[in-house]
Design a protein around this motif. Structure first.
Motif, PDB file in Angstrom:
ATOM      1  N   TYR A 126       0.833  -1.204   0.000  1.00  0.00           N
ATOM      2  CA  TYR A 126       0.000   0.000   0.000  1.00  0.00           C
ATOM      3  C   TYR A 126       0.868   1.254   0.000  1.00  0.00           C
ATOM      4  O   TYR A 126       0.570   2.228  -0.696  1.00  0.00           O
ATOM      5  N   LEU A 127       1.952   1.231   0.775  1.00  0.00           N
ATOM      6  CA  LEU A 127       2.864   2.372   0.821  1.00  0.00           C
ATOM      7  C   LEU A 127       3.511   2.595  -0.541  1.00  0.00           C
ATOM      8  O   LEU A 127       3.570   3.732  -1.040  1.00  0.00           O
ATOM      9  N   VAL A 128       3.990   1.525  -1.166  1.00  0.00           N
ATOM     10  CA  VAL A 128       4.617   1.644  -2.480  1.00  0.00           C
ATOM     11  C   VAL A 128       3.621   2.206  -3.497  1.00  0.00           C
ATOM     12  O   VAL A 128       3.954   3.077  -4.306  1.00  0.00           O
ATOM     13  N   ALA A 133       2.050   5.466  -7.500  1.00  0.00           N
ATOM     14  CA  ALA A 133       0.839   5.613  -8.320  1.00  0.00           C
ATOM     15  C   ALA A 133      -0.290   6.172  -7.453  1.00  0.00           C
ATOM     16  O   ALA A 133      -1.292   5.493  -7.217  1.00  0.00           O
ATOM     17  N   PRO A 134      -0.146   7.407  -6.968  1.00  0.00           N
ATOM     18  CA  PRO A 134      -1.137   7.947  -6.036  1.00  0.00           C
ATOM     19  C   PRO A 134      -2.529   8.137  -6.639  1.00  0.00           C
ATOM     20  O   PRO A 134      -3.501   8.268  -5.892  1.00  0.00           O
ATOM     21  N   ASP A 135      -2.620   8.138  -7.962  1.00  0.00           N
ATOM     22  CA  ASP A 135      -3.929   8.326  -8.603  1.00  0.00           C
ATOM     23  C   ASP A 135      -4.755   7.045  -8.656  1.00  0.00           C
ATOM     24  O   ASP A 135      -5.965   7.102  -8.924  1.00  0.00           O
ATOM     25  N   GLY A 148      -4.080  -0.220  -6.508  1.00  0.00           N
ATOM     26  CA  GLY A 148      -2.648   0.085  -6.535  1.00  0.00           C
ATOM     27  C   GLY A 148      -1.830  -0.908  -5.742  1.00  0.00           C
ATOM     28  O   GLY A 148      -0.788  -1.403  -6.206  1.00  0.00           O
ATOM     29  N   ALA A 149      -2.292  -1.239  -4.529  1.00  0.00           N
ATOM     30  CA  ALA A 149      -1.548  -2.188  -3.700  1.00  0.00           C
ATOM     31  C   ALA A 149      -1.519  -3.570  -4.344  1.00  0.00           C
ATOM     32  O   ALA A 149      -0.497  -4.271  -4.274  1.00  0.00           O
ATOM     33  N   ALA A 150      -2.626  -3.968  -4.993  1.00  0.00           N
ATOM     34  CA  ALA A 150      -2.650  -5.272  -5.653  1.00  0.00           C
ATOM     35  C   ALA A 150      -1.669  -5.308  -6.825  1.00  0.00           C
ATOM     36  O   ALA A 150      -1.013  -6.331  -7.060  1.00  0.00           O
ATOM     37  N   ARG A 151      -1.564  -4.220  -7.563  1.00  0.00           N
ATOM     38  CA  ARG A 151      -0.597  -4.173  -8.661  1.00  0.00           C
ATOM     39  C   ARG A 151       0.830  -4.319  -8.136  1.00  0.00           C
ATOM     40  O   ARG A 151       1.645  -5.044  -8.723  1.00  0.00           O
TER      41      ARG A 151
END
Length: 265
Positions: free
Chosen positions: A66-68, A73-75, A81-84
């Motif tokens: 989640y942090l990464v 990719a904040p959008d 995003g976390a799953a990617r």
């Protein structure tokens, strides 16, 4: 007949305690000019989930993912995003293939992989190297949460991606997998039908979906034509025979299978 899985596919059936996870379908052109090949791994026979089955690389989402995602990719929506990130990280850990990491040279992959497997956080590694990862290279195409009550329950997001160029040999992470290979979706299904390999119900349905398009570009186009709704298979009784079913509007060519034939987990 009592049903060991939900009786309808609505999102309200998402089980409490489902573990967020992600899986990555990596596609590359075949040498003979036929359909793209897909990277598959065979799970070790001592695993609690899908023991001995052939699956796509992937695994559970870790807190650091989640942090990464927020940093790179904040959008993107938080869960997506976390799953990617998890899909890319797990693929590197399991196969040695660095997807979506353009700044990582082949010669550095073994050291980075060992560090991740030893517990180094991906966020710390990216910061130390000054690297960025490309989460937009992944094409989302499915989300499954089977509630088979066989072992753990996973809420898994599926992504497809073009295989990056690499010159090193890919190898399995032996604690979880025993074999790695490239094969077309059609050939993997044929191996499953002949008993050469075993596939669980979600993997089979997604291989059938993948087999409808010959390459990554056309599969991406195909995937964008359908919504990504949560798939929670359910049982239907049809003339005295139980069938495991999925919704019919998500682009899957096969939406039911005799429950007696299904490998669930």
């Amino acid at each position: 007949m009592s049903s060991p899985v939900p009786s309808s596919p609505t999102s309200e059936n998402l089980p409490d305690g489902a573990i967020p996870a992600a899986t990555l379908v990596i596609m590359r052109p075949s040498d003979d000019g036929g359909p793209d090949e897909i990277l598959m791994v065979k799970r070790s026979t001592n695993m609690a989930f899908a023991a001995g089955a052939v699956v796509f690389p992937g695994g559970r989402v870790d807190p650091d993912d989640y942090l990464v995602a927020r940093q790179h990719a904040p959008d993107l929506a938080e869960a997506d995003g976390a799953a990617r990130v998890a899909a890319l990280r797990e693929t590197l850990e399991e196969t040695g293939l660095a997807v979506g990491w353009p700044g990582l040279a082949d010669r550095d992959v073994p050291d980075v992989r060992r560090a991740l497997l030893a517990g180094t956080l991906l966020s710390d590694m990216l910061a130390a190297r000054g690297d960025r990862i490309a989460l937009d290279s992944l094409v989302p195409f499915a989300r499954w949460c089977p509630n088979f009550k066989e072992a753990r329950t996973f809420d898994t997001r599926f992504y497809a991606v073009n295989a990056p160029p690499h010159s090193h040999e890919l190898t399995v992470e032996e604690a979880e997998h025993s074999h790695i290979f490239w094969a077309t979706a059609t050939n993997t299904l044929a191996m499953a039908d002949s008993g050469e390999v075993s596939v669980i119900f979600p993997t089979r349905r997604n291989l059938e979906k993948l087999a409808q398009a010959p390459d990554f570009a056309r599969f991406s186009d195909h995937a964008r034509q359908f919504p990504i709704d949560l798939v929670t298979p359910w049982i239907e009784d049809r003339e005295g025979q139980a069938f495991l079913c999925i919704p019919g509007h998500l682009g899957y060519p096969v939406t039911s299978e005799s429950f007696e034939r299904v490998r669930r987990g």
